[in-house]
Design a protein around this motif. Structure first.
Motif, PDB file in Angstrom:
ATOM      1  N   PHE A  67      -0.699   6.447   9.149  1.00  0.00           N
ATOM      2  CA  PHE A  67      -1.493   5.267   9.474  1.00  0.00           C
ATOM      3  C   PHE A  67      -0.884   3.984   8.904  1.00  0.00           C
ATOM      4  N   LEU A  68      -0.229   4.069   7.756  1.00  0.00           N
ATOM      5  CA  LEU A  68       0.471   2.890   7.239  1.00  0.00           C
ATOM      6  C   LEU A  68       1.667   2.552   8.120  1.00  0.00           C
ATOM      7  N   GLY A  69       2.316   3.558   8.670  1.00  0.00           N
ATOM      8  CA  GLY A  69       3.413   3.300   9.612  1.00  0.00           C
ATOM      9  C   GLY A  69       2.927   2.605  10.871  1.00  0.00           C
ATOM     10  N   VAL A  70       1.785   3.035  11.388  1.00  0.00           N
ATOM     11  CA  VAL A  70       1.196   2.377  12.562  1.00  0.00           C
ATOM     12  C   VAL A  70       0.822   0.944  12.214  1.00  0.00           C
ATOM     13  N   SER A  71       0.295   0.736  11.021  1.00  0.00           N
ATOM     14  CA  SER A  71      -0.059  -0.610  10.584  1.00  0.00           C
ATOM     15  C   SER A  71       1.178  -1.496  10.462  1.00  0.00           C
ATOM     16  N   ALA A  72       2.252  -0.975   9.877  1.00  0.00           N
ATOM     17  CA  ALA A  72       3.493  -1.753   9.745  1.00  0.00           C
ATOM     18  C   ALA A  72       4.079  -2.070  11.119  1.00  0.00           C
ATOM     19  N   TRP A  73       4.038  -1.103  12.026  1.00  0.00           N
ATOM     20  CA  TRP A  73       4.550  -1.327  13.378  1.00  0.00           C
ATOM     21  C   TRP A  73       3.748  -2.423  14.075  1.00  0.00           C
ATOM     22  N   SER A  74       2.436  -2.386  13.939  1.00  0.00           N
ATOM     23  CA  SER A  74       1.582  -3.410  14.550  1.00  0.00           C
ATOM     24  C   SER A  74       1.850  -4.788  13.954  1.00  0.00           C
ATOM     25  N   VAL A 114      -3.024  14.835   3.182  1.00  0.00           N
ATOM     26  CA  VAL A 114      -3.650  13.515   3.076  1.00  0.00           C
ATOM     27  C   VAL A 114      -2.585  12.441   2.878  1.00  0.00           C
ATOM     28  N   GLU A 115      -1.595  12.721   2.045  1.00  0.00           N
ATOM     29  CA  GLU A 115      -0.516  11.765   1.823  1.00  0.00           C
ATOM     30  C   GLU A 115       0.263  11.513   3.125  1.00  0.00           C
ATOM     31  N   GLY A 116       0.481  12.559   3.886  1.00  0.00           N
ATOM     32  CA  GLY A 116       1.162  12.407   5.166  1.00  0.00           C
ATOM     33  C   GLY A 116       0.341  11.625   6.173  1.00  0.00           C
ATOM     34  N   LEU A 117      -0.959  11.861   6.186  1.00  0.00           N
ATOM     35  CA  LEU A 117      -1.845  11.140   7.097  1.00  0.00           C
ATOM     36  C   LEU A 117      -1.892   9.652   6.739  1.00  0.00           C
ATOM     37  N   VAL A 118      -1.962   9.362   5.449  1.00  0.00           N
ATOM     38  CA  VAL A 118      -1.942   7.969   5.007  1.00  0.00           C
ATOM     39  C   VAL A 118      -0.613   7.324   5.384  1.00  0.00           C
ATOM     40  N   GLY A 119       0.481   8.039   5.209  1.00  0.00           N
ATOM     41  CA  GLY A 119       1.792   7.517   5.599  1.00  0.00           C
ATOM     42  C   GLY A 119       1.873   7.227   7.086  1.00  0.00           C
ATOM     43  N   GLN A 171       0.822  -1.204   0.000  1.00  0.00           N
ATOM     44  CA  GLN A 171       0.000   0.000   0.000  1.00  0.00           C
ATOM     45  C   GLN A 171       0.861   1.261   0.000  1.00  0.00           C
ATOM     46  N   PHE A 172       1.951   1.220   0.760  1.00  0.00           N
ATOM     47  CA  PHE A 172       2.837   2.386   0.817  1.00  0.00           C
ATOM     48  C   PHE A 172       3.501   2.630  -0.540  1.00  0.00           C
ATOM     49  N   ALA A 173       3.848   1.539  -1.235  1.00  0.00           N
ATOM     50  CA  ALA A 173       4.493   1.684  -2.540  1.00  0.00           C
ATOM     51  C   ALA A 173       3.534   2.188  -3.606  1.00  0.00           C
ATOM     52  N   THR A 174       2.240   1.976  -3.403  1.00  0.00           N
ATOM     53  CA  THR A 174       1.265   2.368  -4.429  1.00  0.00           C
ATOM     54  C   THR A 174       0.486   3.631  -4.083  1.00  0.00           C
TER      55      THR A 174
END
Length: 149
Positions: free
Chosen positions: A50-57, A43-48, A28-31
């Protein structure tokens, strides 16, 4: 059936879910499409974020999942030291999240953001190396057993 056997059944599902979450997050981060030129990139920063939180989890799930001994259930039979590496990887991941929070919430302690960022930059690679090192160690043991046989 003992408690160890019941927990052992969860080793592969928990670790597998963690690995899948990390892989999905990386995809998702790559796309992520680039922001339009007139956008401020919020919006791009916010998505980044939440994707960071997802990767950490997902990383935390994978590390803790691999640390569960399989007992009598089918699973990967890591030795005590390899499981300690996985627990260390999970602890480093949690501490890497705690360092910036401590710096933000307790500025009177004297820990600046520079120290928190350096701590984060040391702990995350240490966590990843511990997880990859434990998996590589077990893979090398499995290959050595196959080659000897």
């Amino acid at each position: 059936m003992t408690v160890r056997s019941r927990l052992g059944v969860l080793q592969l599902p928990i670790a597998g879910l963690g690995v899948l979450v990390v892989a999905w997050t990386a995809y998702q981060f790559a796309t992520i499409p680039p922001s339009p030129p007139e956008s401020d990139g919020f919006v791009e920063g916010l998505v980044g974020f939440f994707l960071g939180v997802s990767a950490w989890s997902g990383f935390l799930l994978a590390a803790l999942g691999f640390a569960i001994p399989p007992g009598d259930a089918p699973g990967i039979r890591f030795n005590r030291w390899q499981r300690r590496l996985f627990v260390g990887a999970a602890a480093a991941a949690v501490l890497s999240l705690a360092a910036p929070l401590v710096a933000l919430l307790l500025p009177s302690v004297g820990v600046g953001m520079g120290v928190a960022v350096r701590t984060w930059l040391v702990l995350w690679p240490a966590a990843v190396l511990a997880l990859v090192g434990g998996l590589g160690w077990r893979a090398a043991e499995a290959v050595a057993v196959r080659v000897r046989a």
